[in-house]
Structures are given as structure tokens and as C-alpha cells.
Design a protein around this motif. Sequence first.
Motif, PDB file in Angstrom:
ATOM      1  N   ASN A  62      38.181   7.324  15.906  1.00  0.00           N
ATOM      2  CA  ASN A  62      38.571   5.799  15.104  1.00  0.00           C
ATOM      3  C   ASN A  62      39.735   5.325  14.406  1.00  0.00           C
ATOM      4  OD1 ASN A  62      35.582   6.323  14.982  1.00  0.00           O
ATOM      5  ND2 ASN A  62      36.268   7.546  12.958  1.00  0.00           N
ATOM      6  N   LEU A  63      40.524   5.905  15.566  1.00  0.00           N
ATOM      7  CA  LEU A  63      41.920   4.649  15.820  1.00  0.00           C
ATOM      8  C   LEU A  63      41.643   3.427  15.670  1.00  0.00           C
ATOM      9  CD1 LEU A  63      45.392   5.184  16.408  1.00  0.00           C
ATOM     10  CD2 LEU A  63      44.804   5.170  18.899  1.00  0.00           C
ATOM     11  N   SER A  64      42.181   2.712  15.206  1.00  0.00           N
ATOM     12  CA  SER A  64      42.417   1.188  14.462  1.00  0.00           C
ATOM     13  C   SER A  64      43.564   0.503  14.844  1.00  0.00           C
ATOM     14  CB  SER A  64      41.461   0.973  13.185  1.00  0.00           C
ATOM     15  OG  SER A  64      42.026  -0.845  13.292  1.00  0.00           O
ATOM     16  N   ILE A  65      43.669  -0.516  16.193  1.00  0.00           N
ATOM     17  CA  ILE A  65      45.476  -1.364  16.229  1.00  0.00           C
ATOM     18  C   ILE A  65      44.656  -2.419  16.400  1.00  0.00           C
ATOM     19  CG2 ILE A  65      47.230  -1.319  17.410  1.00  0.00           C
ATOM     20  CD1 ILE A  65      46.477   1.187  18.438  1.00  0.00           C
ATOM     21  N   THR A  66      44.827  -4.038  15.713  1.00  0.00           N
ATOM     22  CA  THR A  66      45.245  -5.023  15.697  1.00  0.00           C
ATOM     23  C   THR A  66      46.928  -5.291  15.640  1.00  0.00           C
ATOM     24  OG1 THR A  66      43.065  -5.086  14.614  1.00  0.00           O
ATOM     25  CG2 THR A  66      45.289  -7.137  15.004  1.00  0.00           C
ATOM     26  N   SER A  67      47.147  -5.648  17.240  1.00  0.00           N
ATOM     27  CA  SER A  67      48.544  -5.960  17.226  1.00  0.00           C
ATOM     28  C   SER A  67      48.961  -7.147  17.799  1.00  0.00           C
ATOM     29  CB  SER A  67      49.411  -4.818  17.690  1.00  0.00           C
ATOM     30  OG  SER A  67      51.163  -5.401  17.803  1.00  0.00           O
ATOM     31  N   GLN A  68      50.503  -7.768  18.263  1.00  0.00           N
ATOM     32  CA  GLN A  68      49.987  -9.108  19.066  1.00  0.00           C
ATOM     33  C   GLN A  68      51.888  -8.827  19.440  1.00  0.00           C
ATOM     34  OE1 GLN A  68      48.819 -11.845  19.118  1.00  0.00           O
ATOM     35  NE2 GLN A  68      47.493 -10.490  18.177  1.00  0.00           N
ATOM     36  N   ALA A  69      51.955  -6.939  19.989  1.00  0.00           N
ATOM     37  CA  ALA A  69      52.897  -6.465  20.495  1.00  0.00           C
ATOM     38  C   ALA A  69      52.813  -6.713  22.490  1.00  0.00           C
ATOM     39  CB  ALA A  69      53.401  -5.477  20.511  1.00  0.00           C
ATOM     40  N   TYR A  70      53.700  -6.640  23.214  1.00  0.00           N
ATOM     41  CA  TYR A  70      53.386  -6.686  24.367  1.00  0.00           C
ATOM     42  C   TYR A  70      52.348  -5.903  24.972  1.00  0.00           C
ATOM     43  CZ  TYR A  70      54.242  -6.961  29.780  1.00  0.00           C
ATOM     44  OH  TYR A  70      54.534  -7.254  30.624  1.00  0.00           O
ATOM     45  N   PRO A 130      37.819   4.550  19.322  1.00  0.00           N
ATOM     46  CA  PRO A 130      38.470   3.026  19.076  1.00  0.00           C
ATOM     47  C   PRO A 130      38.738   2.137  18.915  1.00  0.00           C
ATOM     48  CG  PRO A 130      38.838   3.738  21.155  1.00  0.00           C
ATOM     49  CD  PRO A 130      38.217   4.522  21.015  1.00  0.00           C
ATOM     50  N   GLN A 131      39.297   1.406  18.301  1.00  0.00           N
ATOM     51  CA  GLN A 131      38.782  -0.358  18.074  1.00  0.00           C
ATOM     52  C   GLN A 131      40.779  -1.081  18.001  1.00  0.00           C
ATOM     53  OE1 GLN A 131      35.879  -1.539  17.457  1.00  0.00           O
ATOM     54  NE2 GLN A 131      35.178   0.617  17.278  1.00  0.00           N
ATOM     55  N   ILE A 132      40.851  -1.526  19.157  1.00  0.00           N
ATOM     56  CA  ILE A 132      41.750  -1.614  19.696  1.00  0.00           C
ATOM     57  C   ILE A 132      42.099  -3.423  20.083  1.00  0.00           C
ATOM     58  CG2 ILE A 132      44.338  -1.737  20.969  1.00  0.00           C
ATOM     59  CD1 ILE A 132      43.142   1.650  21.177  1.00  0.00           C
ATOM     60  N   SER A 133      42.694  -4.282  19.859  1.00  0.00           N
ATOM     61  CA  SER A 133      42.990  -4.672  20.243  1.00  0.00           C
ATOM     62  C   SER A 133      44.778  -5.836  20.407  1.00  0.00           C
ATOM     63  CB  SER A 133      42.578  -6.164  19.063  1.00  0.00           C
ATOM     64  OG  SER A 133      42.590  -7.596  19.133  1.00  0.00           O
ATOM     65  N   GLY A 134      44.976  -6.132  21.575  1.00  0.00           N
ATOM     66  CA  GLY A 134      46.177  -6.962  21.526  1.00  0.00           C
ATOM     67  C   GLY A 134      46.425  -7.649  22.320  1.00  0.00           C
TER      68      GLY A 134
END
Length: 528
Positions: free
Chosen positions: A318-326, A347-351
Amino acid sequence: MTFTAAGIALSVETKATTDNNWEGVQTVAVKVGDEMKPYTVNPSGDYQTATLTSDDPFYWQNTAPIQVSAWWPYTDGSTDMPAVVVQANQSSEANYHKSDYISATNTITFGGSTALTFTHRTAKVVVNPLVAGDDMTAEELAGATIALIGVTTGNEADGNTVTPYQNSIALLPPQTIAAGEPFIRISLANGTTYSYKPQKAINLQAGYQYTYTITVNKTGLSGSNAAVSNWDKGAEIAGVAEPVTDFTVADDGSYIVYTAAGLLAWAAEAQKDLSLGCTLADDIDMSGQTWTPIGDGSHSNSPAYTGTFDGAGHTIRNLSITSQAYSVGLFGGIRGGTVKNLTLENPQISGNNYAGGIVGVLQINSTMENCHVSGGSITGGNGTGAIAGSASGMARACSSSSVKVSGIDNAGYGYGDVGGIVGYNSARNSNLYSCYAAEPLLTGASGFNIGAIAGNNEFYTSITACYWSGDAAAGVGLNYGTADVYKVDDTTVTWQSACDAMNAALPAGFGWQWTTDGGSLPTLVPNE
């Protein structure tokens, strides 16, 4: 041929006592020579003994003595005694019961006794109710949970932690617990965590019970010697107890992490020192936590991670990331570093640009080995993959399973790459070895390259001995390099033919090989 069998502890209720009986067992396997037959268990009134009978019994072919082996649990159709593989979570009565294995071997003489004496093939570890020590109250101990750590269940995929039945009793395959290593973990309701470490190595033997009485103090644990018995008498093994919080620091300065808080503590320091190593000592649930990717993969001089992160066979859930990084993932960028032996689950990852479960951008001279992503979703821009958004290093023995990977044209370029392993396999000498994508769920904006293994495989790059299963139309969306990929559907390409072809394609000294029993997806195992 009718056999009698001495009593053995089988019912869940009696496993915690010294009683042995046949209650709850209906069938055992009996084997003579190469032939196995199921025999029905007919227990005595007190369940202490049983008679084993069959509608199709073995018969004497001559008067020579014969060797008979028998075991439980019995699996219909199996002719060999099963390996001992216990449940990682034995908290339920059913799973605890599934974790017991018994067997008997005896030479039977014609005209003589046909008794079989069954013994346990597992070792039993019992942690007595915890005792409140100095400055600790019974109320503070209420709700404490116990787990056995650093152990094997017999199945590597289960990791190294066993949850006991009734928070106190666990069955384990025979194994050795190393001296000085955490063995029994006690977690209080307030989040404080302790561990029991034996001073000397403990050899957990089949058929023996290992009983611990542990006193919990504010400053740590004090434990009595472990009483070891075979249900009637035993010896003593010395042990010491030491406190463990969320992490410990090894002699080389790297972190050994036990909890989500410990992983966040390592991450805070790793942002300052991108060479700081980390080894997981347990599975970790990151639900409700905020994660900032470690390292930056935006260009060749960006501050990327250079250390070694060893999952040690554990899972981050359940790692969660929302980031506007490169570059976005558990790691934003890795250059000259290594991530290995790790699984991400759900995982729930959005870039915005390059996004992957393990890493956004894997740069040159970097390695991912034995890394896996299961379930969840990865959303990114130019390069999006279940394992890595972009790869210029080496990935081997990595996999994804039922991961939703979505490429969005955030910049309006009209192109991008989506892959079940890597979105963009990008640089000279970038190599993917022995990776597989099982049932990837891949979508991309108009103009995106989509492939089950890689969306785009650039010039001078290679993909070797990889396979996928599911609905993806191609293993590689756009290929300018070398791509040795297989779609396994058991019709045009069978499990075994794909396995053989992939092993033949692997370089000498690779260290891993594919294996299959002919009826299931190939899996990777280290070379002996």
C-alpha cells in the motif's frame, strides 16, 4: 493390510497441551514401494490409537519384510510425502491446523506387528502469556501482539514472519535460528516494539516443543531460558532479550527496518545521504503514510540513489505516491545503486513524467534484481512501467502481476511509452534479463508505444529471456534493439517450450534459471 497407529496430536485443541490423539483426521496416505494408497482412520474411543483400513488395501506378495511409510495431510493423487510448508498466518484455527504434518516409517514383518508410530514433522514454538515487569503494567501489555521473525515457512514467497495461533503458538519447519538475530517480536499497542534474540543458535527439531516465558520491562525484555521438550521432558537453552524499536543501525551505518515508521526514518536520512543502505527485516504496510521518492532521475548529474536497498524477500504494501516530480517511484532515480529482493503489493503511484513501482528512472550502472510489483496502479507520462518508468541499467529476475499501468500525455507531445516491466528501455547496454509480466493491464494515450515487457526498446539495448501472459498484443511496443520475448498461452507456446528457450538464451554465469512443472507459469530460481 490393516495397520494400527499410535496416537499423535492432531486436533487443534490438543496441540497446546501434552495430549496426543487422532481426533479430526479422516485419511492418511500409506506407501509401499512406489505405490501409495489412501487409508481411512478409524480412531479408538479415546482417540489415542487408530486402525487404518482401505477398500483397496496392500496385500503381501511374499513373506519378506516390507517398508511402509505413511503421512498426513493426504493430498488426493499425490504419491510422495509433501514438503513441510506451514502457513505464514496461523492466527486462524484452520491455518494453524493446516500447518501440522505427521509421518511414520516402519519395517513390517509378515505375521508380526503392523503398528505405525507417527511423529510430528514440525517444531512447535510456544510463547507463554507475557509478564509485566518493572515499570510496566498489565494494562500496558493488553493488546500486545507476538510474531516469529527471521524464520522460514518452507515457501520463500511467504517472507520470514509467522503470526501465531492464539497469539502464542506457532508450528515451523525444522530450521536453525541464528544466535543474536531477532526471533520473537513483541509489539505493544502503543507502537513500542521489542525482540527476543537467542544467545546461542537454536536448532528447531521436528517433534519438539520450544516454550518461552518473557517479561516485558519499560527498557526492554527479560526472558527465562527456553524450555525445550518432546511433550514430556527436555533441556534448557539460554537466551537474552533486547529491545527493538522501529529500526536498528548496523555497524556499517545502514538501517535494518522493522516497521513503517522505521522505513520513514531511513528515508529521511537517505534524502540527506543517498548512499545509505537499508535492509527490511519484516513486511511493511504503508497505509496512511506519505512517501517522497528517494533520489532524482531527471538527468545524469541529478542526486540519484547510489546505495543498496535489500528487501530481503519482504513486501511493502500500500505504498502511495502522488508527485509532479520528473521521476516517481519508491525511488525517483537510481544511479550506481542496487535494489533487490523486494515486492511492492498494491502500490498507488501517480507521476507527471517517468513513473515506476520500484523506480522512476534506473540510470547507468544500476541494478534491480528479484524485484516484483503485484496489483495496484502506476500512472505516468512519457515513460511508465510497473517496475521502472525508464531504464538505462540492468533489471533481472523482476516481474509484475496484474498491475494497471497507464500512460497519460501530460506534456502534449503525442508520444510516450508504457510497459508491464519498463516503459522506456532507453540507453546503450541497457539490459532486461529474465523478467515477466503476468496479466498486465496496459493503457496509453494516442501515439504511445505499449508492450507487455517494454513500451520502447531503443537502439543497442536488449531484452533477453522474458515472457508475458494475458491480453497485451506485443511483448515490446516499439523495438530498435534486441528483444527475446515470449507470449505464453499454452497453445502456440507452452510453458515448457518457453522455459527451455529462455534458459538457452541466458548468458553463462547469469545466476538464475527458469523452471516449470509443465503445467504452470515458469518461475525463476537461483542456480544451485
